[in-house]
Design a protein around this motif. Structure first.
Motif, PDB file in Angstrom:
ATOM      1  N   GLU A 269      71.283  -9.729  15.624  1.00  0.00           N
ATOM      2  CA  GLU A 269      72.617 -10.405  16.273  1.00  0.00           C
ATOM      3  C   GLU A 269      72.904 -11.616  16.276  1.00  0.00           C
TER       4      GLU A 269
ATOM      5  N   LEU B 298      75.889 -10.468  20.950  1.00  0.00           N
ATOM      6  CA  LEU B 298      75.148 -11.519  21.583  1.00  0.00           C
ATOM      7  C   LEU B 298      76.007 -12.648  22.369  1.00  0.00           C
TER       8      LEU B 298
ATOM      9  N   GLU C 114      65.917  -7.476  16.905  1.00  0.00           N
ATOM     10  CA  GLU C 114      67.206  -7.108  17.221  1.00  0.00           C
ATOM     11  C   GLU C 114      67.950  -8.357  17.765  1.00  0.00           C
ATOM     12  N   HIS C 115      67.350  -9.242  18.153  1.00  0.00           N
ATOM     13  CA  HIS C 115      67.737 -10.641  18.595  1.00  0.00           C
ATOM     14  C   HIS C 115      68.178 -11.441  17.367  1.00  0.00           C
TER      15      HIS C 115
ATOM     16  N   VAL D 282      63.131 -17.578  17.543  1.00  0.00           N
ATOM     17  CA  VAL D 282      62.666 -16.339  17.129  1.00  0.00           C
ATOM     18  C   VAL D 282      61.760 -16.419  16.146  1.00  0.00           C
TER      19      VAL D 282
ATOM     20  N   PRO E 221      62.842  -9.125  19.847  1.00  0.00           N
ATOM     21  CA  PRO E 221      62.930 -10.180  18.807  1.00  0.00           C
ATOM     22  C   PRO E 221      63.712  -9.830  17.649  1.00  0.00           C
TER      23      PRO E 221
ATOM     24  N   THR F 161      68.194  -7.239  27.428  1.00  0.00           N
ATOM     25  CA  THR F 161      67.617  -8.426  26.541  1.00  0.00           C
ATOM     26  C   THR F 161      66.830  -7.617  25.409  1.00  0.00           C
ATOM     27  N   LEU F 162      67.432  -8.291  24.230  1.00  0.00           N
ATOM     28  CA  LEU F 162      67.162  -7.921  22.996  1.00  0.00           C
ATOM     29  C   LEU F 162      65.596  -8.114  22.542  1.00  0.00           C
TER      30      LEU F 162
ATOM     31  N   ASP G   9      73.310 -17.653  27.164  1.00  0.00           N
ATOM     32  CA  ASP G   9      72.496 -17.176  28.361  1.00  0.00           C
ATOM     33  C   ASP G   9      73.290 -17.374  29.537  1.00  0.00           C
TER      34      ASP G   9
END
Length: 108
Positions: free
Chosen positions: A36, A7, A32-33, A74, A30, A27-28, A10
């Motif tokens: 990370e 990650l 995955e985000h 998230v 949610p 772009t991951l 931005d």
């Protein structure tokens, strides 16, 4: 070409392009985000642990705080909601301001 698989902030892709380099990124989702963000939190807390001066410590704490803001997004929650939970826990159990260190407890 170095491989990172992590990650990033931005604006890093803009900075890479401005330096004349190319990159592969995505772009991951949610889920995955959030995964990370958690990994990155461990990384930043480790870096905070390894700091040896106040300036570096503040930089690492800022990174941790930024990641908490990202996690809140998230989850669809606000920093105010997080702060309310923090205050409630502090009122019930106290904070960590006094530097108390529990050695042991003798059972009755």
């Amino acid at each position: 070409m170095p491989t990172y698989n992590k990650l990033i902030r931005d604006r890093i892709l803009e900075i890479i392009e401005a330096g004349g380099s190319s990159y592969n990124a995505r772009t991951l989702a949610p889920e995955e985000h959030l995964t990370e963000i958690k990994k990155k939190l461990y990384e930043e807390v480790k870096e905070f642990d390894e700091t040896t001066n106040e300036t570096d410590a503040l930089e690492e704490m800022a990174d941790v705080l930024e990641l908490l803001h990202a996690a809140l997004k998230v989850y669809g929650k606000s920093f105010d909601e997080l702060e309310a939970v923090r205050v409630e826990k502090k009122e019930k159990r106290g904070g960590f301001d006094q530097g108390l260190y529990l050695i042991d407890v003798e059972d009755k």
